[in-house]
Design an enzyme around this catalytic site. Structure first.
Site, mmCIF file in Angstrom:
data_model
loop_
_atom_site.group_PDB
_atom_site.id
_atom_site.type_symbol
_atom_site.label_atom_id
_atom_site.label_comp_id
_atom_site.label_asym_id
_atom_site.label_seq_id
_atom_site.Cartn_x
_atom_site.Cartn_y
_atom_site.Cartn_z
ATOM 1 C CG ASP A 141 47.180 35.738 44.660
ATOM 2 O OD1 ASP A 141 48.361 36.112 44.691
ATOM 3 O OD2 ASP A 141 46.261 36.389 44.111
ATOM 4 C CG ASP A 142 50.060 37.438 48.180
ATOM 5 O OD1 ASP A 142 50.736 37.331 47.144
ATOM 6 O OD2 ASP A 142 49.686 38.524 48.640
ATOM 7 C CB CYS A 155 50.955 38.720 41.731
ATOM 8 S SG CYS A 155 50.379 38.681 43.412
ATOM 9 C CG HIS A 204 47.866 40.667 38.530
ATOM 10 N ND1 HIS A 204 48.491 40.605 39.756
ATOM 11 C CD2 HIS A 204 47.810 41.978 38.194
ATOM 12 C CE1 HIS A 204 48.786 41.820 40.156
ATOM 13 N NE2 HIS A 204 48.372 42.671 39.227
#
Ligand SMILES: *[C@@H]1O[C@H](CO)[C@@H](O)[C@H](O)[C@H]1NC(C)=O
Ligand SMILES: *[C@@H]1O[C@H](CO)[C@@H](O)[C@H](O)[C@H]1NC(C)=O
Ligand SMILES: *[C@@H]1O[C@H](CO)[C@@H](O)[C@H](O)[C@H]1NC(C)=O
Ligand SMILES: *[C@@H]1O[C@H](CO)[C@@H](O)[C@H](O)[C@H]1NC(C)=O
Length: 490
Positions: A31-32, A69, A125
């Site tokens: 993530d990121d 995301c 998400h």
């Protein structure tokens, strides 16, 4: 002669049959994580396991994702561009009463059809306002993780409510524990109890290294020379992720599954610069259509790859992973069902043969994103055609080239670039100018025109973004369920 040929054929088919085991597939999403946040590109980052896996596999040099995301995850699991599913706009908020459209057949559902056991551990998400939106209703046999994003890694709270779910139950027992540990432990349990006669599909969308920047101190301590507190802890989060992957690959090895496992690792978007990630030397970062927001740290390793220890330069887009993994799943046995160039209708292309044989990519063009909304952080429209990249309108929040933070004081990054007179079009040759220094739109008007026309064509299949106002009903349902984010309000 004909007889001989048929005998040869039969032997060939039998050989195929005896070797026709479907690989186990591990799909890891970081993530990121930025372009410059990984050991194999940046020696200041300690990721020995990832470096080793990547060096024994294929490192993707031109693998693209969406700038944030939810859009990337929607593309990974559906094979469609987000602008066709309503997921093009920013990220899904906790109070928005929508989810990834239920008529889409997602990757785990496809894997189930191919005979796989399917499990997910990590951040979802993609919406949770209705049970039908949640992982165990969308093809996963089991799920442990966050419905939302940017949830506290220890308290698992987002805003006022708890967000750790074990299948359909709130998982209170993990309150106070760092999520990375029990995400790893759950993965180990899944592997250890797995019946190896059945192929395993394990989707691991870790919340590392997304903010909040939190990690057990011993991992930050691996970076005594990094002077910036945030960057030091961010780096620790990356090393934590590396250790998780180490433990998971060891569990696969101990279970004799590793040689039969294909691992895909990808970031979901470029680094969030405000939270200490880094994409240097690429331009921009998360939220933007610049390469720093969209060119992903990614590699594949393990089962089936014929050429390893290489960088693969061919274009790949997030939408390709679904058909590519299905291609890998069916490479030996499910020829009839799965050996297709692409699943009709989806935007993704099966790149499995290209990757495993190191052949040219089947993709020459893709949309970085298309979004009509304007918010002063997210880019609006960009396309790639061969080496050319055209950005139309606002490219997104971060406009510069940023080195990793290393001063005790954070680098000030609030240099929003939007002004109402923002340039309508920017053109780059990514092969010659991968870091986007030279806008050549003035010199190449005919290419600008051609790519603008292509964007207009794609725009015809754009659906309105699913981006409703906050729904207070989410509170009512969460309170009724003991302060836990819970489906049941759409
Ligand atoms: C940070 O700065 C220190 C002191 O100048 C230097 O020794 C160190 O190598 C730098 N670290 C990184 C990761 O750039
Ligand atoms: C990995 O396994 C070791 C040995 O069991 C353990 O000490 C460590 O905490 C594990 N790391 C993670 C990230 O799960
Ligand atoms: C896995 O492959 C490696 C390298 O080819 C080999 O050395 C090892 O013996 C294999 N392990 C198993 C369990 O088959
Ligand atoms: C990756 O792509 C860039 C830009 O296209 C190119 O300059 C670079 O040589 C490539 N790197 C590798 C390792 O293939």
């Amino acid at each position: 002669m004909a007889k001989l040929l048929s005998i040869v054929l039969i032997i060939f088919i039998q050989n195929q049959a005896t070797t026709s085991k479907k690989p186990h597939i591990l799909f890891i999403v970081a993530d990121d994580l930025g372009w410059n946040d990984i050991g194999f590109r940046n020696l200041d980052i300690l990721t020995p396991t990832i470096d080793k896996l990547a060096s024994q596999g294929v490192i993707f040099n031109s693998s693209y994702v969406l700038p944030v995301c939810s859009p990337s995850r929607s593309a990974f699991l559906s094979g469609y561009y987000p602008f066709k599913t309503g997921f093009q706009h920013f990220v899904l908020g906790a109070y928005q009463n929508v989810c990834l459209p239920l008529d889409l057949t997602l990757l785990p559902q496809q894997m189930k059809k191919a005979g796989y056991a399917t499990h997910a551990v990590g951040k979802w998400h993609l919406g949770f306002c209705n049970w039908n939106c949640t992982p165990t209703y969308r093809g996963f046999d089991s799920y442990l993780g966050y419905y939302n994003a940017a949830t506290d890694h220890y308290t698992h709270k987002l805003v006022n409510y708890y967000d750790m779910h074990d299948n359909e139950k709130p998982a209170w027992k993990y309150y106070g524990q760092y999520a990375g540990y029990f995400f790893t432990d759950r993965s180990l349990e899944i592997i250890r109890s797995h019946d190896t006669d059945i192929p395993l599909f394990l989707y691991l969308p870790f919340q590392n290294v997304h903010e909040p920047i939190q990690v057990p101190e011993e991992y930050a301590d691996l970076y005594p020379h990094v002077g910036n507190y945030g960057r030091k802890h961010f780096s620790g989060m990356v090393s934590f992720l590396d250790e998780s992957i180490k433990n998971i690959t060891y569990a696969l090895r101990d279970k004799n599954m590793l040689n039969d496992t294909l691992i895909l690792f990808t970031a979901d978007n470029g680094a969030e610069l405000l939270y200490y990630g880094n994409n240097y030397p690429l331009r921009g970062g998360k939220h933007t259509l610049w390469e720093g927001g969209t060119r992903a740290t990614a590699f594949m390793t393990g089962y089936g790859l014929q050429h390893t220890g290489i960088h693969y330069d061919g274009l790949i887009h997030a939408v390709d992973w679904m058909p590519t993994l299905i291609g890998a799943a069916g490479a030996e046995q499910g020829r009839l069902i799965f050996h297709v160039q692409s699943i009709p209708g989806i935007d993704g292309i099966n790149q499995w043969d290209s990757i495993r044989m190191n052949q040219p990519s089947k993709r020459t063009e893709f949309i970085y994103n298309l979004d009509d909304f304007f918010i002063p952080s997210q880019g609006q429209a960009a396309i790639r055609d061969g080496d050319w990249k055209l950005i139309l309108g606002y490219p997104g929040l971060y406009d510069g080239w940023y080195k990793p933070m290393n001063d005790t004081k954070d680098t000030p990054l609030y240099d929003f670039i939007y002004t109402p007179g923002d340039k309508p079009a920017r053109l780059f040759n990514i092969k010659d100018d991968p870091n986007e220094y030279n806008d050549v739109s003035k010199e190449q008007p005919e290419i600008v025109q051609k790519l603008t026309a292509k964007i207009s064509e794609y725009r015809k299949s754009m659906v309105p973004a699913l981006y409703p106002k906050s729904d207070p009903e989410a509170n009512t349902v969460a309170r009724r369920n003991g302060g836990v984010w819970t489906p049941g309000w759409c």
